[in-house]
Scaffold this active site. Sequence first.
Site, short mmCIF file in Angstrom:
data_model
loop_
_atom_site.label_atom_id
_atom_site.label_comp_id
_atom_site.label_asym_id
_atom_site.label_seq_id
_atom_site.Cartn_x
_atom_site.Cartn_y
_atom_site.Cartn_z
N SER A 239 11.00 2.78 -2.07
CA SER A 239 10.15 3.56 -2.97
C SER A 239 9.00 2.68 -3.43
O SER A 239 9.20 1.64 -4.06
CB SER A 239 10.97 4.06 -4.16
OG SER A 239 10.22 4.95 -4.95
N SER A 286 13.23 -0.53 -4.47
CA SER A 286 11.82 -0.53 -4.85
C SER A 286 11.03 -1.40 -3.89
O SER A 286 11.58 -2.26 -3.19
CB SER A 286 11.63 -1.07 -6.27
OG SER A 286 11.77 -2.49 -6.28
N ASP A 287 9.71 -1.18 -3.84
CA ASP A 287 8.84 -2.16 -3.20
C ASP A 287 8.73 -3.37 -4.13
O ASP A 287 9.26 -3.35 -5.26
CB ASP A 287 7.46 -1.54 -2.93
CG ASP A 287 6.72 -2.23 -1.79
OD1 ASP A 287 7.10 -3.35 -1.41
OD2 ASP A 287 5.74 -1.65 -1.29
N ALA A 288 8.08 -4.42 -3.68
CA ALA A 288 8.01 -5.66 -4.46
C ALA A 288 7.48 -5.38 -5.87
O ALA A 288 6.43 -4.77 -6.04
CB ALA A 288 7.12 -6.67 -3.75
N THR A 289 8.21 -5.86 -6.87
CA THR A 289 7.94 -5.46 -8.26
C THR A 289 6.92 -6.33 -8.97
O THR A 289 6.70 -6.15 -10.17
CB THR A 289 9.24 -5.43 -9.07
OG1 THR A 289 9.82 -6.75 -9.05
CG2 THR A 289 10.22 -4.43 -8.48
#
Length: 553
Positions: A239, A286-289
């Site tokens: 996501s 998640s994608d990189a936060t």
Amino acid sequence: MVNLKAKPFHLDEEAIQWVNETLRGLSLEEKVGQLFITVDLPFDTGAKKNLLGIRPGGVHVFGFSPHATKQHQAVLIRDLQKRSKVPLLVSGDLENGGQGGATDGTNLASNMQLAAANDPDLATAFGASIEVEGYAMGFNWVYGPVIDINYNYQNPIVNIRAFGDTPGIVEHTALPVMNAIQKNNRMAACVKHWPGDGMDDRDQHKVLTNNTLTMKEWRETYGRVYKSAIENGVKTVMSAHIALPSYYEELGITDIRTKYTPGSLSYELNTKLLREELGFNGLIVSDATSMIGMTCFGRRKDIIPQCIASGVDMFLFTNDMHEDFQAMLQGVHDGILTEERLNEAVTRILALKASLGLHLPQADERDLDVVGSAEHLQLAAEIASKSVTLVKDTQGLLPLTPQKQKRILLLAASDEASFFADKAATGDEFARMLSEEGFTVVREYEVKEEGNEIDAVIFLVQKSPGFMQNSMRLSPQETGGLFKWYPTQVPTVFISLGNPYTLYELPSMPTMINAYNATLAVQKEIIRCMVGKQPFQGESPIDAYCGLEWAKL
């Protein structure tokens, strides 16, 4: 409740028992730790962090550093697994091959290059090779395939990482890759970037981006591709920090801030659209936060628990590991992240691990000879042979021969900003291979209006997507210098080793070749095609003319 017997987990009673017993045996702090995927960034300086300091559910291992050989990676991953109470998910950026996991892994192809070869059997072999090389080093999770649809030719981060610019092309190539990665049930694929990249001309590393389609359009394109991946059993979805405002509008939500919630923080997109409408039962990461597309939306301590509360199961990367962990834990204490939602996320994490057999005894060492093997190099060469694409040759220049074009000016430029392409575009090897074909290659020459002592100009340019790039536009250096235009003075060929949309800036270039990758194997096949030893077999998976009539002339 998570259905552990259903797609994509398909767990038997023994595995389900392990998931349930492991979950019951975890403290609150250990459950919170499972939500995180920690990382040792290759560009960090100073002391290296203890990647297991918060007892994470996973670790991401980059392959960019000079020391990241297959041997180093295997030892590192094996040590991390031995020191972890619960088996780790070990993820890697292996979307182009084993090279994403180690410096001596194979650069098989870019996704768009693979699509240009237009061969489902090659796509299957590509996915299988990724799985074999990754597994040998200890990886069990690939962040790929990319199923974005590259509608916007000015997008700086998708580009050749996409398979194409239509849902049909993406499905045709991505699904065989995905199925091959997961076939042996020891490696998870991860389709990305939900709810769909390729519409915007910006990069989530720098800004929250936007998918502008109406929901009717979205369901016919991105929704179709994601549904196909789900039906084919993809285990995980990434996501991303991408908004889909039309879905909120369909739900009757008109508040501007709310409808531009990034996917990584959106209950509506993750839970209602992905899980309830499309029926996804697997794990969402998640994608990189650290990306500004996420962090611009609120204070980090607030968005960390919001991410998991929205339906995401794992939080990719930390800024300060212990501060991020405390923020997640505080979110549980404050009721932002409920105990029910926490248990659901951890159940999916454990179920993914069990579906990969991580709850079972693992071999201490694996065969590293398959990483960068001759067999995989041969596969890369075959993909290269079938993917080099002649976009146009309206001047009828090709094939080149030493009899007609003896002296060639070679102008090479390589974009060192890219993390997704081989850095083989200095031109030195290309010049050597041209010389072996009987051409005389010069690297510097001042082209004149008339009376030139060269017979052709070849541009060899590698411009590929990378983090934090502003655009894929060409610099003056990459086009031969300020106010230079060679085709009206000398027959000219432009070879793109990356960005396939170069005609948007050079529509009058009479001969254009797209190769989608800068490896020496690709450059060898380009020369073979240019001199007529083999036909150009690649089929462009995108509109290389960018909708410009003029570019076809």
